[in-house]
Design a protein around this motif. Sequence first.
Motif, short mmCIF file in Angstrom:
data_model
loop_
_atom_site.label_atom_id
_atom_site.label_comp_id
_atom_site.label_asym_id
_atom_site.label_seq_id
_atom_site.Cartn_x
_atom_site.Cartn_y
_atom_site.Cartn_z
N ARG A 148 11.40 51.27 -9.89
CA ARG A 148 11.34 50.61 -8.56
C ARG A 148 10.82 49.19 -8.72
NH1 ARG A 148 11.06 54.23 -3.68
NH2 ARG A 148 10.26 52.56 -2.39
N ASP A 165 10.52 48.18 -2.17
CA ASP A 165 11.78 48.66 -2.76
C ASP A 165 12.79 47.52 -2.78
OD1 ASP A 165 14.23 51.29 -2.01
OD2 ASP A 165 13.72 50.19 -3.86
N THR A 167 15.86 45.49 -3.78
CA THR A 167 17.15 45.79 -4.42
C THR A 167 18.07 44.58 -4.28
OG1 THR A 167 17.91 46.74 -2.33
CG2 THR A 167 17.10 48.29 -4.00
N ASP A 170 24.11 43.90 -1.73
CA ASP A 170 25.47 44.22 -2.16
C ASP A 170 26.41 43.01 -2.09
OD1 ASP A 170 25.30 47.54 -0.65
OD2 ASP A 170 24.75 46.77 -2.66
N SER A 249 16.34 47.41 -12.66
CA SER A 249 15.57 48.32 -11.81
C SER A 249 15.90 48.08 -10.33
CB SER A 249 14.06 48.11 -12.00
OG SER A 249 13.68 48.34 -13.35
N ALA A 250 16.38 46.88 -10.00
CA ALA A 250 16.72 46.55 -8.60
C ALA A 250 18.20 46.84 -8.30
CB ALA A 250 16.43 45.07 -8.33
N GLY A 251 18.87 47.53 -9.25
CA GLY A 251 20.26 47.94 -9.01
C GLY A 251 21.30 46.97 -9.51
#
Length: 291
Positions: A148, A165, A167, A170, A249-251
Motif C-alpha cells: 500500500r 491508499d 493509486t 486510470d 505498489s500504487a498499481g
Amino acid sequence: MSKSLDTSTSEAEQTVTDVVDGIAATTPDVRRAIADHRGQSNSVNPTGDDQLAADLRADELFERRLLDIDGVATYASEERADVKATDGRLHVAMDPLDGSSNLEPNSGMGTIFGVYSERPPTVGTNLLAAGFVVYGPITSMVVARKGRVHEYIVEDGDKRVVDDDVTVPDDPTVFGFGGGVDSWTEEFESYAEEIRHELKLRYGGAMVADINQVLTYGGVFSYPELESRPEGKLRVQFEGHPMAYIVESAGGRSSDGNRSLLEVDPDALHERTPLYLGNDDLVDRLEASID
Ligand code: AHG
Ligand code: MN
Ligand code: MN
C-alpha cells in the motif's frame, strides 16, 4: 552473508516504522540545509556528479539519524562510495537530496529512500519499503510498504496521513522525459512523439516531484537510455528501485526497457539504469516500442 531475515517479523516492521519516522524527523534540518548550504562543494559523487554542500549536509544528517536506529545495519547513499555498517538487520539506501540542480532556482527537490532486507548492492525485490519526501510549498512524504502507498504532510518533523491508499489514476494526464530529444534513441523518440500528442508535459528536473505528478494525475516519467549513454542517468539502488517499488505498489508499472526495475540486480552500488515509470499501459507501450 547475513542469514536470510524473516522480514515479516514485528521487529522488521518496527524498524521500517522507525526509519520512516526518522526521515520525517530529519526533514526540518534538510530544509534548513537547502537554505543555508547553497554553494558547490568542489567534490563529485561516486557517479561523477558535482556535489552541492546541501547534498553532503543532507547525507550527513540522514546517516547520523538512521544508523542510530537499532534495527538498521547499514546506510548507503549516492553521495558516498561505500556502505557504512553497524549492527542491526535492515539496510537503508538513499538519495539524500534529489534534484539538487533545482536548489538555485528554488524549484522542487526531494529525498528518496529504500529499506532492503539484504546489504546493497542488491536486487530490488529485496525491498521491504520505499518512499520519498518532496520539499515543496509544503513538505510531503509518500511511503510504500506491504503493498500500500500512504501520503503524509510533514510539519516540524511530525507526519500526519492525508491519503492511506494512493493509486495511479486510470486516465493518465502528464508525462516527463529527461535527457533531451537530441540525445534520445530513434525508438524512444517515436514513443515520445506519440505521447506528447496525448498527455501534458510536466518535467521539472527533480524525479521526486515529477513522479509525484504521475502518482497524482496519472501518466509516465522516464529518464531513458540515451544514444551516448545506454545506461541512462539515474541510479538503480538509490532512485530506480525505490521509485519502482512505490509506483508498482500504487498499481502502476516500472521498466528498465525490458522488465520491472525491481528485477534489476546491480553488480555495483552506483550502477545506473534507464528508467520508465507510470500507468501500466503506457509502460507496456514503451517496452513494445523500444524492443
Ligand atoms: P540528483 O539531484 O539526485 O542527482 O537527481 C537529479 C536527477 C533526477 O532527479 C532528475 O529527474 C534528473 O536528474 C534531471 O536530469 P537533467 O538535469 O539532466 O534533466
Ligand atoms: Mn536523484
Ligand atoms: Mn541526489
